[in-house]
Design a protein around this motif. Structure first.
Motif, PDB file in Angstrom:
ATOM      1  N   TYR A 186       0.820  -1.210   0.000  1.00 36.98           N
ATOM      2  CA  TYR A 186       0.000   0.000   0.000  1.00 36.98           C
ATOM      3  C   TYR A 186       0.854   1.260   0.000  1.00 36.98           C
ATOM      4  O   TYR A 186       2.035   1.226   0.353  1.00 36.98           O
ATOM      5  CB  TYR A 186      -0.931   0.021   1.238  1.00 36.98           C
ATOM      6  N   ILE A 241       0.057   5.870   0.321  1.00 36.51           N
ATOM      7  CA  ILE A 241      -0.913   6.966   0.330  1.00 36.51           C
ATOM      8  C   ILE A 241      -0.204   8.274  -0.001  1.00 36.51           C
ATOM      9  O   ILE A 241       0.995   8.446   0.307  1.00 36.51           O
ATOM     10  CB  ILE A 241      -1.645   7.059   1.686  1.00 36.51           C
ATOM     11  N   GLY A 263      -1.434  10.048   7.940  1.00 38.92           N
ATOM     12  CA  GLY A 263      -1.686  10.299   9.354  1.00 38.92           C
ATOM     13  C   GLY A 263      -3.149  10.419   9.722  1.00 38.92           C
ATOM     14  O   GLY A 263      -3.480  10.780  10.848  1.00 38.92           O
ATOM     15  N   GLY A 313      -5.278   7.737   9.310  1.00 42.67           N
ATOM     16  CA  GLY A 313      -5.810   6.375   9.485  1.00 42.67           C
ATOM     17  C   GLY A 313      -6.457   5.806   8.235  1.00 42.67           C
ATOM     18  O   GLY A 313      -7.202   4.823   8.313  1.00 42.67           O
ATOM     19  N   ILE A 325      -4.980   4.310   5.524  1.00 45.18           N
ATOM     20  CA  ILE A 325      -4.458   2.997   5.124  1.00 45.18           C
ATOM     21  C   ILE A 325      -4.808   1.899   6.146  1.00 45.18           C
ATOM     22  O   ILE A 325      -5.188   0.789   5.742  1.00 45.18           O
ATOM     23  CB  ILE A 325      -2.949   3.063   4.790  1.00 45.18           C
ATOM     24  N   PRO A 326      -4.750   2.152   7.456  1.00 41.16           N
ATOM     25  CA  PRO A 326      -5.253   1.107   8.362  1.00 41.16           C
ATOM     26  C   PRO A 326      -6.709   0.741   8.066  1.00 41.16           C
ATOM     27  O   PRO A 326      -7.072  -0.440   8.090  1.00 41.16           O
ATOM     28  CB  PRO A 326      -5.117   1.722   9.759  1.00 41.16           C
ATOM     29  N   ASN A 330      10.931   1.442   8.085  1.00 45.62           N
ATOM     30  CA  ASN A 330       9.678   2.077   7.676  1.00 45.62           C
ATOM     31  C   ASN A 330       8.701   2.075   8.871  1.00 45.62           C
ATOM     32  O   ASN A 330       7.776   1.265   8.969  1.00 45.62           O
ATOM     33  CB  ASN A 330       9.062   1.354   6.474  1.00 45.62           C
ATOM     34  N   ARG A 332       3.793   0.821  11.999  1.00 48.68           N
ATOM     35  CA  ARG A 332       2.700   1.256  12.894  1.00 48.68           C
ATOM     36  C   ARG A 332       1.344   0.789  12.346  1.00 48.68           C
ATOM     37  O   ARG A 332       0.471   0.384  13.112  1.00 48.68           O
ATOM     38  CB  ARG A 332       2.689   2.790  13.040  1.00 48.68           C
ATOM     39  N   LYS A 343      -0.696  -1.522  14.802  1.00 44.26           N
ATOM     40  CA  LYS A 343      -1.963  -1.026  15.380  1.00 44.26           C
ATOM     41  C   LYS A 343      -3.089  -2.019  15.140  1.00 44.26           C
ATOM     42  O   LYS A 343      -3.957  -2.201  15.980  1.00 44.26           O
ATOM     43  CB  LYS A 343      -2.348   0.325  14.739  1.00 44.26           C
TER      44      LYS A 343
END
Ligand SMILES: CC(C)(COP(=O)(O)OP(=O)(O)OC[C@H]1O[C@@H](n2cnc3c(N)ncnc32)[C@H](O)[C@@H]1OP(=O)(O)O)[C@@H](O)C(=O)NCCC(=O)NCCS
Length: 206
Positions: A107, A109, A115, A117, A119-120, A147, A152, A156
């Motif tokens: 992925y 962005i 920052g 959220g 992509i999560p 990275n 993260r 997450k």
């Protein structure tokens, strides 16, 4: 021939994942060209200039390759949109079925939308889709150790770090080590899916 889980449109609030269209060429080229500094360090070593490889004409070849892989069942390549604007991409690639039923997620962005959220959310949508109608059992994500933003994302969401791959992928001019993260259907047993988990975590952090 259509493949399990493809084509698909997935969404959560302003975030929508959909197959690319031919008409994405200009928007794709604009966002890719604007993000060379942000993306090049994490992407496969280019075989030309960034500008040429990310032109509207180059998009036609990229789109054809992705569409072919999706038709053959080896990929689910999604454009990531935010409020209707193309802001990134998430691809489930290297899909292998039979005894493996696994795919690798990749992925990126647009830095201007980092920052938030997005992509999560996109990864959670893709995992839930892959584990349900997509018929897959495992999703892997391979990330360079430095990275931290990408690590993260998976940490997450609760991906497990399973491996250290030495000189694994040719990224930004050299063979780079990668950390291997994974999630299987069993990791979400007793939950309503990864998106529901992500919503709970985001609400708790707010
Ligand atoms: C990795 C990436 C896809 C994350 O997407 P995202 O939608 O920004 O994800 P998040 O909003 O969850 O942010 C992830 C982390 O990025 C960092 N971050 C936040 N805002 C940021 C910003 N404006 N600029 C840079 N990093 C930022 C934070 O560490 C954040 O973690 P946190 O939520 O614990 O604070 C994005 O950083 C990116 O496209 N990077 C370049 C390409 C890339 O690395 N692709 C993945 C290869 S494995």
């Amino acid at each position: 021939m259509s493949q399990p889980g493809w084509p698909a449109v997935l969404s959560d609030g302003p975030v929508m994942l959909r197959p690319y269209r031919r008409s994405d060429a200009r928007a794709w080229a604009e966002v890719r060209r604007a993000n060379e500094q942000w993306l090049a360090k994490w992407e496969p070593t280019p075989y030309g200039t960034w500008y040429d490889l990310n032109s509207p004409a180059a998009f036609r070849a990229v789109h054809a390759d992705l569409r072919r892989a999706a038709r053959q069942g080896s990929a689910m390549p999604f454009a990531v949109c935010n409020d209707g604007t193309l802001v990134g991409q998430i691809t489930l690639g290297n899909i292998v079925r039979r005894a493996f039923c696994s795919g690798y997620a990749g992925y990126w962005i647009d830095a201007r939308f980092a920052g938030r959220g997005i992509i999560p959310t996109a990864l959670a949508l893709v995992v839930d889709h892959a584990f349900s109608v997509g018929g897959l059992h495992r999703i892997e994500v391979n990330i360079r150790p430095d990275n931290l933003a990408s690590r993260r994302v998976v940490e997450k969401l609760g991906f497990r770090q399973e491996a250290y791959h030495h000189r694994y992928l040719h990224i930004d001019g050299d063979w780079r080590d990668h950390l291997g993260y994974a999630m299987t259907t069993e990791d979400l047993a007793g939950e309503s899916g990864l998106l529901a988990r992500w919503h709970k975590l985001s609400a708790a952090a707010a």
